[in-house]
Scaffold this motif. Structure first.
Motif, PDB file in Angstrom:
ATOM      1  N   ASP A   1     -18.063 118.634  21.482  1.00 36.52           N
ATOM      2  CA  ASP A   1     -18.069 118.881  20.055  1.00 36.52           C
ATOM      3  C   ASP A   1     -18.607 120.302  19.892  1.00 36.52           C
ATOM      4  O   ASP A   1     -19.100 120.871  20.857  1.00 36.52           O
TER       5      ASP A   1
ATOM      6  N   TYR B   1     -23.265 120.366  17.220  1.00 36.34           N
ATOM      7  CA  TYR B   1     -24.390 119.463  17.491  1.00 36.34           C
ATOM      8  C   TYR B   1     -25.515 120.230  18.192  1.00 36.34           C
ATOM      9  O   TYR B   1     -25.658 120.169  19.416  1.00 36.34           O
TER      10      TYR B   1
ATOM     11  N   PHE C   1     -16.930 114.389  17.155  1.00 33.25           N
ATOM     12  CA  PHE C   1     -17.590 113.382  17.979  1.00 33.25           C
ATOM     13  C   PHE C   1     -16.836 112.053  18.000  1.00 33.25           C
ATOM     14  O   PHE C   1     -16.663 111.438  19.047  1.00 33.25           O
TER      15      PHE C   1
ATOM     16  N   ALA D   1     -21.468 115.047  24.942  1.00 31.77           N
ATOM     17  CA  ALA D   1     -21.686 115.385  23.531  1.00 31.77           C
ATOM     18  C   ALA D   1     -22.919 114.671  22.994  1.00 31.77           C
ATOM     19  O   ALA D   1     -22.862 114.021  21.949  1.00 31.77           O
ATOM     20  N   GLY D   2     -24.015 114.762  23.719  1.00 29.90           N
ATOM     21  CA  GLY D   2     -25.218 114.072  23.259  1.00 29.90           C
ATOM     22  C   GLY D   2     -24.922 112.608  22.997  1.00 29.90           C
ATOM     23  O   GLY D   2     -25.420 112.023  22.036  1.00 29.90           O
ATOM     24  N   MET D   3     -24.113 112.026  23.853  1.00 33.75           N
ATOM     25  CA  MET D   3     -23.609 110.681  23.603  1.00 33.75           C
ATOM     26  C   MET D   3     -24.549 109.611  24.128  1.00 33.75           C
ATOM     27  O   MET D   3     -24.885 109.587  25.318  1.00 33.75           O
ATOM     28  N   THR D   4     -24.978 108.732  23.245  1.00 26.93           N
ATOM     29  CA  THR D   4     -25.883 107.658  23.623  1.00 26.93           C
ATOM     30  C   THR D   4     -25.147 106.601  24.443  1.00 26.93           C
ATOM     31  O   THR D   4     -24.028 106.214  24.101  1.00 26.93           O
TER      32      THR D   4
ATOM     33  N   ARG E   1     -20.067 100.941  23.963  1.00 27.82           N
ATOM     34  CA  ARG E   1     -19.277 102.020  24.569  1.00 27.82           C
ATOM     35  C   ARG E   1     -18.992 101.734  26.034  1.00 27.82           C
ATOM     36  O   ARG E   1     -17.942 102.119  26.558  1.00 27.82           O
TER      37      ARG E   1
ATOM     38  N   ARG F   1     -23.226 110.573  10.563  1.00 22.18           N
ATOM     39  CA  ARG F   1     -21.973 111.052  11.124  1.00 22.18           C
ATOM     40  C   ARG F   1     -21.083 109.882  11.562  1.00 22.18           C
ATOM     41  O   ARG F   1     -21.571 108.912  12.139  1.00 22.18           O
TER      42      ARG F   1
ATOM     43  N   GLY G   1     -18.945 107.392  13.456  1.00 23.32           N
ATOM     44  CA  GLY G   1     -18.855 106.951  14.845  1.00 23.32           C
ATOM     45  C   GLY G   1     -20.140 107.086  15.629  1.00 23.32           C
ATOM     46  O   GLY G   1     -20.147 106.897  16.843  1.00 23.32           O
ATOM     47  N   SER G   2     -21.243 107.390  14.950  1.00 25.06           N
ATOM     48  CA  SER G   2     -22.514 107.623  15.657  1.00 25.06           C
ATOM     49  C   SER G   2     -23.363 106.365  15.708  1.00 25.06           C
ATOM     50  O   SER G   2     -23.157 105.413  14.940  1.00 25.06           O
ATOM     51  N   THR G   3     -24.343 106.385  16.582  1.00 22.77           N
ATOM     52  CA  THR G   3     -25.294 105.279  16.671  1.00 22.77           C
ATOM     53  C   THR G   3     -26.100 105.144  15.385  1.00 22.77           C
ATOM     54  O   THR G   3     -26.513 104.047  15.025  1.00 22.77           O
TER      55      THR G   3
ATOM     56  N   TYR H   1     -30.527 110.717  11.835  1.00 23.34           N
ATOM     57  CA  TYR H   1     -29.815 111.204  13.020  1.00 23.34           C
ATOM     58  C   TYR H   1     -30.749 111.374  14.208  1.00 23.34           C
ATOM     59  O   TYR H   1     -31.946 111.135  14.121  1.00 23.34           O
ATOM     60  N   ASP H   2     -30.161 111.815  15.326  1.00 26.01           N
ATOM     61  CA  ASP H   2     -30.916 111.960  16.569  1.00 26.01           C
ATOM     62  C   ASP H   2     -32.031 112.995  16.408  1.00 26.01           C
ATOM     63  O   ASP H   2     -31.784 114.131  15.972  1.00 26.01           O
TER      64      ASP H   2
ATOM     65  N   GLU I   1     -33.033 106.118  22.704  1.00 28.98           N
ATOM     66  CA  GLU I   1     -31.636 106.208  23.120  1.00 28.98           C
ATOM     67  C   GLU I   1     -31.515 107.183  24.282  1.00 28.98           C
ATOM     68  O   GLU I   1     -32.117 108.249  24.253  1.00 28.98           O
TER      69      GLU I   1
ATOM     70  N   TYR J   1     -29.021 109.580  26.547  1.00 26.47           N
ATOM     71  CA  TYR J   1     -27.708 110.221  26.591  1.00 26.47           C
ATOM     72  C   TYR J   1     -27.135 110.121  28.007  1.00 26.47           C
ATOM     73  O   TYR J   1     -27.860 110.267  28.996  1.00 26.47           O
TER      74      TYR J   1
HETATM   75  N1  GLN Z   1     -26.304 110.263  20.055  1.00 18.51           N
HETATM   76  C1  GLN Z   1     -25.475 109.946  18.933  1.00 18.51           C
HETATM   77  C2  GLN Z   1     -24.386 109.012  19.335  1.00 18.51           C
HETATM   78  O1  GLN Z   1     -24.131 108.845  20.476  1.00 18.51           O
HETATM   79  C3  GLN Z   1     -24.919 111.186  18.227  1.00 18.51           C
HETATM   80  C4  GLN Z   1     -24.170 112.128  19.087  1.00 18.51           C
HETATM   81  C5  GLN Z   1     -23.501 113.316  18.410  1.00 18.51           C
HETATM   82  O2  GLN Z   1     -23.407 113.458  17.189  1.00 18.51           O
HETATM   83  N2  GLN Z   1     -23.013 114.214  19.188  1.00 18.51           N
HETATM   84  O3  GLN Z   1     -23.771 108.404  18.517  1.00 18.51           O
END
Ligand code: GLN
Length: 230
Positions: free
Chosen positions: A17, A20, A59, A76-79, A84, A124, A126-128, A164-165, A191, A193
């Motif tokens: 992304d 972020y 994202f 992408a800082g994805m939890t 998932r 956002r 689709g986010s956690t 948010y994170d 969380e 990543y």
């Molecule tokens: N960590 C959060 C998630 O996985 C947000 C990640 C992001 O916005 N890039 O949903």
């Protein structure tokens, strides 16, 4: 993956992304894609001896794009979540985050997550945190494709809060919001990543081993220090 004719080496596509902070974003001066995740995946590719190229998307499209095999890697800082993990594989954790609530400076009404019921809380798509708001609160969750839009709505008074994170909220508040955004309450979740791969990807094991090496040889710490050090 495609073939790079010059070196005759496979080039792996990395979905990320560009909004972020400080994980992946566009540097205003150079126009380059920069951040903790970008430095980390470049170092991992070097350690693993592979070539990569970035594909930038919102994202919300990254999980689907990686699970379908359109991209070889997603960072992408994805939890890492159980949901998932049904469609993608992750490396070991590489960063510990969690969710935090923030409001515009001067808002005394919202002191914690207990005060958001009936309020507009930006997040956002689709986010956690979107999932958290829907599962655990009676807030009116409003999800935007980019998290920067969510912050802008809070600063403009169109949303009451943003969830948010923590590392993203802190960095944005400090560097972009000019002291106008303040966090409230405690960090809500723990969380981790992870870096994402299509299910059964062999590249996942290669990158996971490289991550272990970078954690052991100090490279991970150097990159961490650069983005999160005092
Ligand atoms: N960590 C959060 C998630 O996985 C947000 C990640 C992001 O916005 N890039 O949903």
């Amino acid at each position: 993956a495609t073939n790079d004719d010059a070196s005759d080496k496979e080039v792996y596509t990395v979905a990320t992304d560009n909004g972020y902070v400080p994980f992946e974003f566009i540097d205003e001066d150079s126009g380059d894609l920069v951040g903790f995740d970008i430095d980390l995946i470049n170092a991992l590719a070097e350690e693993a001896g592979i070539e990569i190229e970035f594909e930038v998307l919102e994202f919300d499209g990254i999980v689907a794009g990686v699970s379908s095999g359109r991209f070889d890697v997603g960072i992408a800082g994805m939890t890492i979540t159980e949901e998932r993990q049904e469609s993608i594989d992750f490396t070991q954790p590489y960063y510990e985050a969690g969710l935090i609530l923030a409001v515009k400076e001067g808002n005394e009404e919202i002191q914690s997550i207990d005060d958001v019921d009936g309020k507009v809380v930006a997040t956002r798509t689709g986010s956690t945190s979107q999932e958290y708001l829907e599962a655990n609160t009676e807030a009116n969750a409003e999800a935007f494709p980019g998290i920067i839009e969510a912050y802008q709505n809070v600063l403009a008074g169109r949303a009451d809060a943003v969830l948010y994170d923590l590392p993203n909220v802190s960095y944005y508040s400090e560097k972009e919001a000019g002291g106008e955004l303040k966090t409230v309450g405690e960090k809500l979740t723990g969380e981790d990543y992870g870096i994402a791969f299509p299910k059964g990807s062999e590249l996942r094991d290669v990158i996971d081993d490289a991550l272990t090496s970078l954690k052991e040889n100090g490279t991970y710490d150097d990159i961490y220090e650069e983005w999160f050090g005092e």
